[in-house]
Scaffold this motif. Structure first.
Motif, PDB file in Angstrom:
ATOM      1  N   ARG A  33      50.191  37.576  39.644  1.00 46.60           N
ATOM      2  CA  ARG A  33      49.436  37.505  40.901  1.00 46.60           C
ATOM      3  C   ARG A  33      50.113  36.529  41.861  1.00 46.60           C
ATOM      4  O   ARG A  33      50.226  36.794  43.050  1.00 46.60           O
ATOM      5  N   PHE A  39      49.679  33.966  48.469  1.00 49.09           N
ATOM      6  CA  PHE A  39      48.529  33.065  48.456  1.00 49.09           C
ATOM      7  C   PHE A  39      48.637  31.914  49.478  1.00 49.09           C
ATOM      8  O   PHE A  39      47.635  31.584  50.125  1.00 49.09           O
ATOM      9  N   GLU A  54      34.873  33.269  47.524  1.00 48.13           N
ATOM     10  CA  GLU A  54      35.828  34.366  47.336  1.00 48.13           C
ATOM     11  C   GLU A  54      35.103  35.494  46.610  1.00 48.13           C
ATOM     12  O   GLU A  54      34.613  35.313  45.488  1.00 48.13           O
ATOM     13  N   GLY A  56      35.253  38.924  44.632  1.00 50.67           N
ATOM     14  CA  GLY A  56      36.254  39.657  43.856  1.00 50.67           C
ATOM     15  C   GLY A  56      37.399  38.735  43.466  1.00 50.67           C
ATOM     16  O   GLY A  56      38.571  39.058  43.639  1.00 50.67           O
ATOM     17  N   CYS A  57      37.034  37.601  42.858  1.00 50.75           N
ATOM     18  CA  CYS A  57      38.034  36.537  42.601  1.00 50.75           C
ATOM     19  C   CYS A  57      38.879  36.803  41.360  1.00 50.75           C
ATOM     20  O   CYS A  57      39.855  36.099  41.110  1.00 50.75           O
ATOM     21  N   GLY A  58      38.512  37.801  40.544  1.00 47.76           N
ATOM     22  CA  GLY A  58      39.279  38.080  39.328  1.00 47.76           C
ATOM     23  C   GLY A  58      39.322  36.865  38.411  1.00 47.76           C
ATOM     24  O   GLY A  58      38.290  36.235  38.146  1.00 47.76           O
ATOM     25  N   ASP A  79      32.775  37.734  40.882  1.00 49.71           N
ATOM     26  CA  ASP A  79      33.411  39.003  40.521  1.00 49.71           C
ATOM     27  C   ASP A  79      32.435  39.791  39.660  1.00 49.71           C
ATOM     28  O   ASP A  79      31.562  39.215  39.007  1.00 49.71           O
ATOM     29  N   ILE A  80      32.644  41.112  39.619  1.00 50.86           N
ATOM     30  CA  ILE A  80      31.796  41.959  38.766  1.00 50.86           C
ATOM     31  C   ILE A  80      32.271  41.954  37.319  1.00 50.86           C
ATOM     32  O   ILE A  80      31.574  42.430  36.434  1.00 50.86           O
ATOM     33  N   VAL A 119      40.548  38.968  48.660  1.00 53.22           N
ATOM     34  CA  VAL A 119      41.991  39.121  48.402  1.00 53.22           C
ATOM     35  C   VAL A 119      42.186  40.345  47.505  1.00 53.22           C
ATOM     36  O   VAL A 119      41.885  40.307  46.307  1.00 53.22           O
ATOM     37  N   ASP A 120      42.649  41.427  48.095  1.00 57.95           N
ATOM     38  CA  ASP A 120      42.957  42.655  47.348  1.00 57.95           C
ATOM     39  C   ASP A 120      41.762  43.141  46.527  1.00 57.95           C
ATOM     40  O   ASP A 120      41.863  43.337  45.307  1.00 57.95           O
ATOM     41  N   VAL A 121      40.658  43.325  47.203  1.00 57.84           N
ATOM     42  CA  VAL A 121      39.414  43.766  46.554  1.00 57.84           C
ATOM     43  C   VAL A 121      38.833  44.990  47.257  1.00 57.84           C
ATOM     44  O   VAL A 121      38.407  45.954  46.606  1.00 57.84           O
ATOM     45  N   THR A 177      42.078  46.294  36.180  1.00 59.38           N
ATOM     46  CA  THR A 177      41.179  46.034  37.310  1.00 59.38           C
ATOM     47  C   THR A 177      40.010  47.002  37.249  1.00 59.38           C
ATOM     48  O   THR A 177      40.204  48.197  37.029  1.00 59.38           O
ATOM     49  N   GLU A 178      38.778  46.454  37.473  1.00 57.87           N
ATOM     50  CA  GLU A 178      37.576  47.288  37.531  1.00 57.87           C
ATOM     51  C   GLU A 178      37.640  48.182  38.762  1.00 57.87           C
ATOM     52  O   GLU A 178      37.991  47.723  39.849  1.00 57.87           O
TER      53      GLU A 178
HETATM   54  C1  LIG Z   1      43.267  43.163  42.301  1.00 58.70           C
HETATM   55  S1  LIG Z   1      41.994  42.139  41.667  1.00 58.70           S
HETATM   56  C2  LIG Z   1      42.165  40.727  42.753  1.00 58.70           C
HETATM   57  C3  LIG Z   1      41.589  39.485  42.148  1.00 58.70           C
HETATM   58  C4  LIG Z   1      41.794  38.223  42.971  1.00 58.70           C
HETATM   59  N1  LIG Z   1      41.136  38.318  44.261  1.00 58.70           N
HETATM   60  C5  LIG Z   1      43.265  37.916  43.150  1.00 58.70           C
HETATM   61  O1  LIG Z   1      43.739  37.977  44.280  1.00 58.70           O
HETATM   62  O2  LIG Z   1      43.931  37.635  42.162  1.00 58.70           O
HETATM   63  C6  LIG Z   1      40.523  42.930  42.264  1.00 58.70           C
HETATM   64  C7  LIG Z   1      39.243  42.303  41.742  1.00 58.70           C
HETATM   65  O3  LIG Z   1      38.139  42.863  42.435  1.00 58.70           O
HETATM   66  C8  LIG Z   1      37.054  42.947  41.529  1.00 58.70           C
HETATM   67  N2  LIG Z   1      36.088  43.919  42.060  1.00 58.70           N
HETATM   68  C9  LIG Z   1      36.171  45.271  42.063  1.00 58.70           C
HETATM   69  N3  LIG Z   1      35.074  45.791  42.662  1.00 58.70           N
HETATM   70  C10 LIG Z   1      34.292  44.732  43.035  1.00 58.70           C
HETATM   71  C11 LIG Z   1      33.025  44.615  43.680  1.00 58.70           C
HETATM   72  N4  LIG Z   1      32.356  45.696  44.036  1.00 58.70           N
HETATM   73  N5  LIG Z   1      32.518  43.391  43.909  1.00 58.70           N
HETATM   74  C12 LIG Z   1      33.211  42.276  43.513  1.00 58.70           C
HETATM   75  N6  LIG Z   1      34.412  42.332  42.890  1.00 58.70           N
HETATM   76  C13 LIG Z   1      34.937  43.533  42.655  1.00 58.70           C
HETATM   77  C14 LIG Z   1      37.715  43.378  40.224  1.00 58.70           C
HETATM   78  O4  LIG Z   1      36.896  43.094  39.116  1.00 58.70           O
HETATM   79  C15 LIG Z   1      38.986  42.536  40.259  1.00 58.70           C
HETATM   80  O5  LIG Z   1      38.824  41.313  39.611  1.00 58.70           O
END
Ligand SMILES: C[S@@+](CC[C@H](N)C(=O)[O-])C[C@H]1O[C@@H](n2cnc3c(N)ncnc32)[C@H](O)[C@@H]1O
Length: 222
Positions: A33, A39, A54, A56-58, A79-80, A119-121, A177-178
């Motif tokens: 990442r 970043f 943040e 969708g913080c993963g 995050d989910i 970030v990429d969510v 990734t979810e």
């Molecule tokens: C590509 S990862 C990016 C993680 C982190 N933001 C980073 O930059 O490293 C995408 C993340 O979005 C989360 N995600 C997917 N759908 C989501 C939702 N509806 N609400 C919150 N998070 C979500 C996933 O679980 C995953 O951790």
């Protein structure tokens, strides 16, 4: 961009070091990442002080970096994915300004926030849901709050093909990734959504020297 620009700065090294006791798969994931996402440029768009969420913080690397880069920031990452949050939480042990929790899809924790960052969510959600979630984030901002969005653009074609292939691997094959499908919205459309919310928008391309079509959108309350 020179390859040396990808080397973690002091806060980046400290953030990566938070994962030193994590399983190898998590350490590899956060290292990748750092390598693939800009970043420092995203963090530079955030206020230097205040409450930042943040969505969708993963595994939490970006939130950790943003917190360690500026001591007057408090970061909450949601995050989910409960498993990722477990690792994020373990990494943040001992740093009170950095908290992680599981949140239902599409939820924005109660504000007011000085910044909400994605970030990429958003690409993991249908476009209408992306727009709704951005609206929820904007509604949870304090008076001088800012929405910061890092997403992939929809051009040039070769970068889009590269990114789509990588995301197909991560989301549909390896299930790192979810999510089930992607909806990449052009930065211009997303900028329009932010303007409709009454925010002043700055749009910056961050893909120079990179294979991913990174774009940054910053929406500020006047
Ligand atoms: C590509 S990862 C990016 C993680 C982190 N933001 C980073 O930059 O490293 C995408 C993340 O979005 C989360 N995600 C997917 N759908 C989501 C939702 N509806 N609400 C919150 N998070 C979500 C996933 O679980 C995953 O951790």
């Amino acid at each position: 961009m020179r390859m040396s620009d990808r080397r973690p700065d002091t806060a980046g090294r400290a953030a990566l070091d938070l994962y030193r006791s994590a399983p190898a798969s998590v350490r590899t994931h956060v290292a990748v990442r750092w390598w693939s996402a800009p970043f420092p440029a995203i963090s530079a768009a955030l206020p230097r002080a205040g409450r930042i969420v943040e969505i969708g913080c993963g595994h939490g690397l970006f939130s950790a970096y943003a917190a360690l880069e500026a001591p007057d920031r408090t970061l909450v990452g949601v995050d989910i994915d409960a498993d990722k949050i477990r690792h994020a939480h373990a990494a943040a042990t001992g740093l009170d300004r950095l908290q992680f929790r599981v949140a239902p899809s599409g939820a924005v924790p109660d504000g007011p926030w000085d910044a909400a960052v994605f970030v990429d969510v958003l690409y993991l959600l249908p476009a209408a849901e992306q727009q709704r979630l951005i609206g929820e984030a904007a509604a949870a901002l304090g008076p001088h709050g800012v929405v910061v969005i890092k997403e992939m653009g929809t051009s040039p074609a070769w970068k889009v093909r590269w990114n789509t292939a990588q995301e197909t691997l991560a989301v549909r094959v390896l299930r790192i990734t979810e999510g089930g499908s992607f909806d990449f919205v052009s930065p211009e459309t997303m900028a329009g959504w932010l303007e409709e919310l009454g925010l002043a928008v700055e749009h910056v391309r961050l893909d120079r020297g990179r294979v991913h079509p990174h774009h940054l959108l910053v929406g500020r309350r006047a």
